[in-house]
Design an enzyme around this catalytic site. Structure first.
Site, mmCIF file in Angstrom:
data_model
loop_
_atom_site.group_PDB
_atom_site.id
_atom_site.type_symbol
_atom_site.label_atom_id
_atom_site.label_comp_id
_atom_site.label_asym_id
_atom_site.label_seq_id
_atom_site.Cartn_x
_atom_site.Cartn_y
_atom_site.Cartn_z
ATOM 1 N N LYS A 76 -5.036 -12.382 -0.686
ATOM 2 C CA LYS A 76 -4.053 -11.548 -0.337
ATOM 3 C C LYS A 76 -4.489 -10.779 1.070
ATOM 4 C CE LYS A 76 -0.605 -8.344 -2.134
ATOM 5 N NZ LYS A 76 -0.240 -7.435 -3.272
ATOM 6 N N SER A 151 4.611 -8.390 -4.947
ATOM 7 C CA SER A 151 4.287 -8.671 -3.504
ATOM 8 C C SER A 151 3.128 -9.683 -3.296
ATOM 9 C CB SER A 151 3.726 -7.169 -2.985
ATOM 10 O OG SER A 151 2.358 -6.875 -3.436
ATOM 11 N N SER A 175 2.768 -6.399 -8.959
ATOM 12 C CA SER A 175 2.806 -7.202 -7.891
ATOM 13 C C SER A 175 1.604 -8.517 -8.122
ATOM 14 C CB SER A 175 2.229 -6.553 -6.620
ATOM 15 O OG SER A 175 3.329 -6.108 -6.033
HETATM 16 N N1 GLN Z 1 7.570 -4.203 -6.847
HETATM 17 C C1 GLN Z 1 7.004 -3.023 -6.723
HETATM 18 C C2 GLN Z 1 7.147 -2.213 -5.448
HETATM 19 O O1 GLN Z 1 7.658 -2.779 -4.559
HETATM 20 C C3 GLN Z 1 5.438 -3.494 -7.071
HETATM 21 C C4 GLN Z 1 4.967 -3.808 -5.887
HETATM 22 C C5 GLN Z 1 3.265 -3.567 -6.011
HETATM 23 O O2 GLN Z 1 2.862 -3.787 -7.340
HETATM 24 N N2 GLN Z 1 2.503 -3.745 -5.062
HETATM 25 O O3 GLN Z 1 6.615 -1.210 -5.485
#
Ligand code: GLN
Length: 484
Positions: A76, A151, A175
């Site tokens: 990532k 994400s 995410s």
């Molecule tokens: N979807 C959540 C957010 O936008 C979690 C994102 C994540 O786990 N990095 O904060």
């Protein structure tokens, strides 16, 4: 290539049936063919990958190979990797070549696993659909008109489509698990503090945790063996004895107590997801597990608490991006203040700005007590709920996401709807617990459905055992998207 697990690739290499260079060439060719459609990678650098593969082959020839030496992995783009463009999905870092390796990257290098490239992601890991990336959305390999989740959407999509056998991800509120669910792969978020955050670009430091994404639970166990471990450079890294996360994989499940939270099976769960999760529960009963109803009464407040705490931490973490030392700087400005303002106005996307504004607001004088402190109290109540539930069970089971992959653009203009995609995952981060998602079926449109397991603190080995036994009895994880 599509159906290779880390175990099968490891065997190919050990038996001399393939070299790391050959494997990497195959994956790079597949990336070249399919990435224009999927947009799963932000950076690919074949020369770098093949140099690492070459070194892995030499290491094997010298008799110094570990089980994963020569097996490639994608990272990532939130992990700093020396000499690689490391963008975090943002224009702010679109020119940033990292001068050092994150702890996680050091670990994979030490294991001899060549990097296939850096995967696309929501900007600064803020999102549930990969649509906030400065580099454009990732497409779901099961249906390219749909999102892969976020994400870590690039990591999930590249594993699902066979562009990489495994990938790293990070999980602040879901995410790793939510994109794993939407792309039909297996992903694990460890107990907070098990994987070092050193060199992992910070979003919400008290919630962020890196973890593995792969086809199977067994692969995730192998990867966690590489990733986990104490690192003095992360003050929240836990000093614990090294564990072998594969040690319990083969244990039978007889006597296992699975907790089913009442709140996870109510309204809001779509029919197909509910049916698939029910079928998984039936499968577990067949494997000898018993189920008990548990309650997480404060879990409905987890999204609200998270969207105070995560933006608060983000507003502080993202203050470092000011155009002074590295990253984007606006080309024209009058004075220092003007430079800061224009750099941040131009360098950050809309969702990141929204989070910075919310975070600054909830931390400001007069609102701190009303929002931030209240959210911290809720966080404690949510963690207490889990502690209570784990008195009655060994592992908690439920859906990972309320729906399967939604269409690109469907929720992009409605932040609250988007935030609700993580309704089942966020409480786990607030409590600091380990959680994972594994494939458990398909909806009427052929889109994958994820099953979530939640372990007690440091319960990764048990949770992986529970997932692995399910994968021995089912083949959902072995299905691959056709037609890409
Ligand atoms: N979807 C959540 C957010 O936008 C979690 C994102 C994540 O786990 N990095 O904060």
């Amino acid at each position: 290539m599509l159906d290779h697990t880390l175990r099968s690739l490891s065997t190919l290499l050990a038996d001399g049936k393939a070299s790391s260079v050959e494997l990497c060439r195959d994956y790079l060719a597949r990336i070249q063919a399919l990435n224009p459609t999927l947009n799963a990678f932000i950076t690919v650098d074949a020369d770098k990958t093949l140099a690492e593969a070459d070194a892995a082959d030499a290491r094997r020839a010298a008799g110094q190979a570990g089980p994963l030496t020569g097996v490639p992995i994608a990272h990532k783009d939130i992990f700093c990797a020396e000499g690689w463009l490391t963008t975090c999905g943002s224009k702010m870092l679109a020119n940033f070549v990292s001068p050092y390796d994150a702890h996680v990257i050091e670990r994979f290098k030490a294991a001899g696993m060549p990097a296939l490239g850096k995967t696309n992601m929501d900007e600064f890991a803020m999102g549930s659909s990969n649509e906030t990336s400065y580099f454009g959305p990732v497409k779901n390999p099961w249906d390219s008109s749909r999102v892969p989740g976020g994400s870590s959407g690039g990591s999930a999509a590249c594993v699902a489509a066979g562009l990489a056998p495994a990938a790293t991800g990070t999980d602040t509120g879901g995410s790793i698990r939510q994109p794993a669910a939407l792309c039909g792969i297996t992903g694990l978020k460890p107990t907070y503090g098990v994987v070092s955050r050193y060199g992992m670009i910070a979003f919400a430091s008290s919630l962020d945790q890196g973890g593995p994404m792969a086809r199977t639970a067994e692969d995730c166990a192998w990867l966690l063996n590489v990733m986990a471990g104490f690192d003095a450079r992360d003050s929240t890294s836990l000093e614990r004895a090294q564990e072998d996360y594969t040690r319990d994989l083969t244990k039978p499940l007889a006597g296992l107590r699975i907790g089913l939270p009442r709140e996870f099976f109510g309204e809001g769960l779509s029919g197909d997801t509910a049916r698939a999760v029910e079928a998984a529960i039936a499968q577990y009963r067949k494997l000898g597990a018993e189920t008990v109803e548990v309650s997480l009464p404060n879990s409905s407040l987890s999204v609200a608490a998270y969207y105070v705490l995560a933006p608060a931490e983000a507003s502080s973490n993202l203050s470092r991006f000011d155009g002074v030392r590295y990253g984007y700087r606006t080309p024209e400005y009058k004075d220092l203040t003007d430079m800061y303002e224009k750099t941040r106005a131009e360098g950050f996307g809309a969702e990141v700005k929204r989070r910075i504004m919310i975070g600054t607001y909830v931390l400001s004088h007069g609102y701190y007590d009303a929002y931030y402190i209240q959210a911290q109290r809720l966080r404690r109540l949510i963690a207490n709920d889990f502690a209570e539930a784990f008195k009655a069970c060994d592992v908690i089971l439920g859906p990972t996401a309320p729906s399967t992959a939604f269409r690109l653009g469907e929720k992009a203009d409605d932040p609250v709807q988007m935030y609700l995609s993580d309704i089942y995952t966020i409480a786990v981060n607030l409590a600091g617990l380990p959680g994972m998602s594994l494939p458990c079926g398909f909806d009427g449109q052929g889109l994958p459905i994820g099953l979530q397991l939640i372990g007690n603190y440091f319960g990764e080995a048990r949770m992986l055992n529970v997932a692995h036994q399910y994968q021995l009895a089912t083949d959902w994880h072995a299905r691959a998207p056709q037609g890409i």
